[in-house]
Design an enzyme around this catalytic site. Structure first.
Site, PDB file in Angstrom:
ATOM      1  N   LYS A  35       0.840  -1.204   0.000  1.00  0.00           N
ATOM      2  CA  LYS A  35       0.000   0.000   0.000  1.00  0.00           C
ATOM      3  C   LYS A  35       0.878   1.257   0.000  1.00  0.00           C
ATOM      4  CE  LYS A  35      -4.049   0.195   2.411  1.00  0.00           C
ATOM      5  NZ  LYS A  35      -4.995   0.340   3.523  1.00  0.00           N
ATOM      6  N   THR A 121     -12.280   3.879  16.065  1.00  0.00           N
ATOM      7  CA  THR A 121     -13.487   3.728  16.890  1.00  0.00           C
ATOM      8  C   THR A 121     -13.234   2.604  17.894  1.00  0.00           C
ATOM      9  OG1 THR A 121     -14.847   4.422  15.021  1.00  0.00           O
ATOM     10  CG2 THR A 121     -15.975   3.240  16.797  1.00  0.00           C
ATOM     11  N   PHE A 150     -15.912  11.120  12.316  1.00  0.00           N
ATOM     12  CA  PHE A 150     -17.315  11.012  11.887  1.00  0.00           C
ATOM     13  C   PHE A 150     -17.480  11.119  10.377  1.00  0.00           C
ATOM     14  CE2 PHE A 150     -17.354  12.269  16.281  1.00  0.00           C
ATOM     15  CZ  PHE A 150     -18.382  11.511  16.835  1.00  0.00           C
ATOM     16  N   PHE A 250     -31.115   9.498   6.784  1.00  0.00           N
ATOM     17  CA  PHE A 250     -31.088   8.072   7.157  1.00  0.00           C
ATOM     18  C   PHE A 250     -32.480   7.481   7.347  1.00  0.00           C
ATOM     19  CE2 PHE A 250     -26.881   9.525   7.736  1.00  0.00           C
ATOM     20  CZ  PHE A 250     -26.060   8.431   7.486  1.00  0.00           C
ATOM     21  N   GLY A 254     -34.600   0.206   2.281  1.00  0.00           N
ATOM     22  CA  GLY A 254     -33.776  -0.439   1.262  1.00  0.00           C
ATOM     23  C   GLY A 254     -33.450  -1.870   1.612  1.00  0.00           C
ATOM     24  N   CYS A 261     -18.595   0.179   9.288  1.00  0.00           N
ATOM     25  CA  CYS A 261     -18.839   0.865  10.574  1.00  0.00           C
ATOM     26  C   CYS A 261     -20.138   0.437  11.264  1.00  0.00           C
ATOM     27  CB  CYS A 261     -18.816   2.367  10.375  1.00  0.00           C
ATOM     28  SG  CYS A 261     -17.172   2.967   9.953  1.00  0.00           S
ATOM     29  N   LYS A 322     -22.338   1.512  -0.421  1.00  0.00           N
ATOM     30  CA  LYS A 322     -23.105   2.716  -0.749  1.00  0.00           C
ATOM     31  C   LYS A 322     -22.439   3.394  -1.942  1.00  0.00           C
ATOM     32  CE  LYS A 322     -21.012   5.984   2.497  1.00  0.00           C
ATOM     33  NZ  LYS A 322     -21.334   7.058   3.402  1.00  0.00           N
ATOM     34  N   ARG A 329     -16.975  -3.826   2.270  1.00  0.00           N
ATOM     35  CA  ARG A 329     -16.983  -4.498   3.575  1.00  0.00           C
ATOM     36  C   ARG A 329     -18.429  -4.571   4.081  1.00  0.00           C
ATOM     37  NH1 ARG A 329     -12.137  -1.295   6.611  1.00  0.00           N
ATOM     38  NH2 ARG A 329     -13.029   0.412   5.401  1.00  0.00           N
TER      39      ARG A 329
HETATM   40  N1  LIG Z   1     -14.276   3.868   7.268  1.00  0.00           N
HETATM   41  C1  LIG Z   1     -15.013   4.818   7.808  1.00  0.00           C
HETATM   42  O1  LIG Z   1     -15.860   5.430   7.180  1.00  0.00           O
HETATM   43  C2  LIG Z   1     -14.790   5.193   9.266  1.00  0.00           C
HETATM   44  C3  LIG Z   1     -15.403   6.356   9.749  1.00  0.00           C
HETATM   45  C4  LIG Z   1     -15.189   6.699  11.065  1.00  0.00           C
HETATM   46  C5  LIG Z   1     -14.408   5.893  11.884  1.00  0.00           C
HETATM   47  N2  LIG Z   1     -13.842   4.758  11.399  1.00  0.00           N
HETATM   48  C6  LIG Z   1     -12.980   3.954  12.274  1.00  0.00           C
HETATM   49  O2  LIG Z   1     -11.628   4.286  11.975  1.00  0.00           O
HETATM   50  C7  LIG Z   1     -10.811   3.116  12.125  1.00  0.00           C
HETATM   51  C8  LIG Z   1     -10.086   2.826  10.829  1.00  0.00           C
HETATM   52  O3  LIG Z   1     -11.036   2.517   9.842  1.00  0.00           O
HETATM   53  P1  LIG Z   1     -10.661   2.386   8.294  1.00  0.00           P
HETATM   54  O4  LIG Z   1     -11.930   2.189   7.565  1.00  0.00           O
HETATM   55  O5  LIG Z   1      -9.763   3.514   7.916  1.00  0.00           O
HETATM   56  O6  LIG Z   1      -9.808   1.024   8.340  1.00  0.00           O
HETATM   57  P2  LIG Z   1      -8.896   0.398   7.179  1.00  0.00           P
HETATM   58  O7  LIG Z   1      -8.933  -1.049   7.386  1.00  0.00           O
HETATM   59  O8  LIG Z   1      -9.288   0.991   5.859  1.00  0.00           O
HETATM   60  O9  LIG Z   1      -7.448   0.955   7.513  1.00  0.00           O
HETATM   61  C9  LIG Z   1      -6.673   0.551   8.595  1.00  0.00           C
HETATM   62  C10 LIG Z   1      -5.216   0.571   8.173  1.00  0.00           C
HETATM   63  O10 LIG Z   1      -4.404   0.325   9.326  1.00  0.00           O
HETATM   64  C11 LIG Z   1      -3.274  -0.425   8.890  1.00  0.00           C
HETATM   65  N3  LIG Z   1      -2.615  -1.077  10.047  1.00  0.00           N
HETATM   66  C12 LIG Z   1      -3.057  -2.120  10.793  1.00  0.00           C
HETATM   67  N4  LIG Z   1      -2.150  -2.419  11.747  1.00  0.00           N
HETATM   68  C13 LIG Z   1      -1.128  -1.536  11.617  1.00  0.00           C
HETATM   69  C14 LIG Z   1       0.088  -1.333  12.309  1.00  0.00           C
HETATM   70  N5  LIG Z   1       0.438  -2.104  13.343  1.00  0.00           N
HETATM   71  N6  LIG Z   1       0.907  -0.350  11.894  1.00  0.00           N
HETATM   72  C15 LIG Z   1       0.559   0.442  10.840  1.00  0.00           C
HETATM   73  N7  LIG Z   1      -0.580   0.299  10.152  1.00  0.00           N
HETATM   74  C16 LIG Z   1      -1.429  -0.679  10.529  1.00  0.00           C
HETATM   75  C17 LIG Z   1      -3.855  -1.411   7.884  1.00  0.00           C
HETATM   76  O11 LIG Z   1      -2.855  -1.936   7.028  1.00  0.00           O
HETATM   77  C18 LIG Z   1      -4.859  -0.496   7.141  1.00  0.00           C
HETATM   78  O12 LIG Z   1      -4.259   0.125   6.008  1.00  0.00           O
HETATM   79  C19 LIG Z   1     -11.748   1.994  12.583  1.00  0.00           C
HETATM   80  O13 LIG Z   1     -11.739   1.935  13.974  1.00  0.00           O
HETATM   81  C20 LIG Z   1     -13.099   2.464  12.085  1.00  0.00           C
HETATM   82  O14 LIG Z   1     -14.155   1.935  12.842  1.00  0.00           O
HETATM   83  C21 LIG Z   1     -14.017   4.401  10.093  1.00  0.00           C
END
Ligand SMILES: NC(=O)c1ccc[n+]([C@@H]2O[C@H](COP(=O)([O-])OP(=O)(O)OC[C@H]3O[C@@H](n4cnc5c(N)ncnc54)[C@H](O)[C@@H]3O)[C@@H](O)[C@H]2O)c1
Length: 433
Positions: A35, A121, A150, A250, A254, A261, A322, A329
């Site tokens: 990546k 989160t 958020f 919301f 659907g 999340c 969406k 996921r």
């Molecule tokens: N996706 C969303 O819309 C969203 C919105 C708000 C909050 N969140 C929260 O934010 C957090 C991250 O979500 P995401 O969707 O970005 O996850 P993601 O899986 O897309 O990204 C996580 C990244 O962390 C990396 N990673 C894991 N272990 C690591 C380590 N030891 N060192 C360095 N990198 C490491 C992974 O390789 C991955 O690229 C989660 O807790 C999620 O619930 C997500």
């Protein structure tokens, strides 16, 4: 400010890029070497509108760097955000392994005072465990903050740049002020920066997602009953939305919510309840309705094809959970397509951005078309699963000529039932019998 963002996924990449866009020097760290190599070459791993331009500009102007070297990034940074994933465990509890691993690595890398911010989160109380792990791994002083995110995928840059609010969890005034300062460029139009204690910040994130998920399941349940009693869920939605106490967001019925999340966060909150001998009754129901909703949609297809789905060709428009994201996921499309394939149908799908994800998930079991029209060629039915804008005004005459049978199951209510029937389609939607 010098910042490290650890975890370069949907959240970390957006946060890091937007912090760089407001003038900070940012290291985006990930342990996924492929990546990081791709990002260094300008290959963005996710589809997120507006993000490539920001990354390109900030890399060119040397404010944004990508690395697998957590140690150096931590040493060079004053504020360190933890934005790694917190996926669900089989029992629904959040898997905090990645957060704790990063906490230990950050502790080992620290060479002076740092501000460490948990953006992932995480269930209430996690930051205290992170604090303990940091203390076990460093003798340098630090402050630990919670700053839940958020943003909405598909509008993530916009949400980060203009948040409705910023939540800062701080048990001390001074470090809270550091984050307030960092976010100042994004809240100039008056959005509040709410500084609360760390446990409240952790809980607030789950409460927000649980509430939004509850609205969707509530509306789906109303829509399901509308089908039974012959009422129109679309008009009910409009009637509800115009009530200023309820509002419009919301409330679209659907095929259920998905993504990385809502499904995992409600399960994690139910688990927190269990750990405190508290039964989260509403959330159990929200989850149960959501588990059934895609299957209820498949049931409509089954009852249309009375002789079964074997030898039937089904087209699916939309795979991402969406529109405006490539993220599949926990997408409802997965459950729906798995059921159709299990019934013996041949399924062909099209999505503007999630085709590679679909290939990874289904391999050769799912055929992929190059366009939405290619997807319905010779089809006995079309299923609309994700409401991409490009699907809203198709050439229905062309569809009628290329489909074997003009049958549409609209899981997102994007078409007008009267118009579709006038055009000669057999049309099924959600909550509009
Ligand atoms: N996706 C969303 O819309 C969203 C919105 C708000 C909050 N969140 C929260 O934010 C957090 C991250 O979500 P995401 O969707 O970005 O996850 P993601 O899986 O897309 O990204 C996580 C990244 O962390 C990396 N990673 C894991 N272990 C690591 C380590 N030891 N060192 C360095 N990198 C490491 C992974 O390789 C991955 O690229 C989660 O807790 C999620 O619930 C997500």
């Amino acid at each position: 400010m010098n910042i490290a963002v650890i975890g370069t996924g949907y959240v970390g990449l957006v946060a890091g890029s937007c912090f760089a866009e407001s003038g900070n020097d940012v290291w985006c760290v990930d342990n996924d070497a492929a990546k990081i190599e791709n990002l260094k070459k300008g290959v963005i791993p996710i589809y997120e509108p507006g993000l490539p331009e920001i990354i390109e500009r900030n890399v060119r102007e040397e404010r944004l760097k990508f690395t697998t070297d957590l140690d150096t990034a931590v040493k060079k940074s004053f504020v360190i955000f933890v934005a790694v994933g917190t996926p669900p465990q089989p029992n629904g509890a959040a898997d905090l392994r990645f957060v704790f691993d990063v906490a230990a690595s950050v502790g080992r890398a620290m060479d002076r005072y740092k501000v460490i911010v948990v953006k992932s989160t995480v269930p209430v109380g996690t930051s205290e465990q992170v604090r303990k792990i940091l203390k076990e791994n460093t003798s340098h002083p630090f402050d630990l903050l919670s700053n839940p995110e958020f943003l909405k995928q598909g509008a993530a840059v916009e949400d980060f740049m203009k948040p409705d609010r910023v939540i800062v969890g701080a048990d001390d005034v001074r470090p809270g002020e550091i984050l307030r300062d960092l976010y100042a460029p994004f809240v100039r139009t008056g959005s509040p920066v709410l500084v609360v204690d760390v446990r409240t910040a952790e809980m607030l994130k789950y409460a927000a997602n649980a509430f939004l998920a509850a609205r969707i399941s509530f509306m789906n349940e109303i829509a399901n009953l509308c089908e039974e009693v012959g009422a129109n869920a679309d008009m009910i939605r409009k009637g509800l939305a115009s009530d200023s106490r309820i509002g419009p967001a919301f409330l679209f019925p659907g095929v259920g919510f998905g993504g990385s999340c809502f499904p995992k966060d409600i399960k994690a909150l139910i688990d927190v309840g269990k750990q405190h001998q508290y039964d989260m009754k509403i959330l159990e129901a929200v989850d149960a309705v959501n588990q059934c909703q895609p299957l209820r949609f498949v049931e409509k297809v089954r009852s249309h094809f009375k002789g079964g789905l074997r030898d039937k060709r089904v087209g699916v428009w939309g795979l991402a959970f969406k529109p405006r994201t490539n993220d599949m996921r926990d997408a409802p499309a997965i459950k729906i397509i798995e059921s159709l394939i299990a019934d013996g149908a041949t399924v062909t799908a099209y999505d503007p951005e999630a085709m590679n994800e679909a290939k990874r998930i289904f391999g050769g079991r799912l055929q992929l078309a190059a366009s939405n029209y290619g997807c319905v060629e010779g089809a006995d039915a079309l299923l609309i699963v994700t409401e991409w804008q490009a699907f809203r005004h198709p050439n229905f005459e062309r569809m009628k000529t290329i489909m074997r049978d003009p049958v549409i199951f609209d899981g997102r209510n994007i078409f007008d039932p009267v118009q579709l029937r006038e055009l000669g389609f057999t049309y099924h939607s959600v909550g509009r019998s």
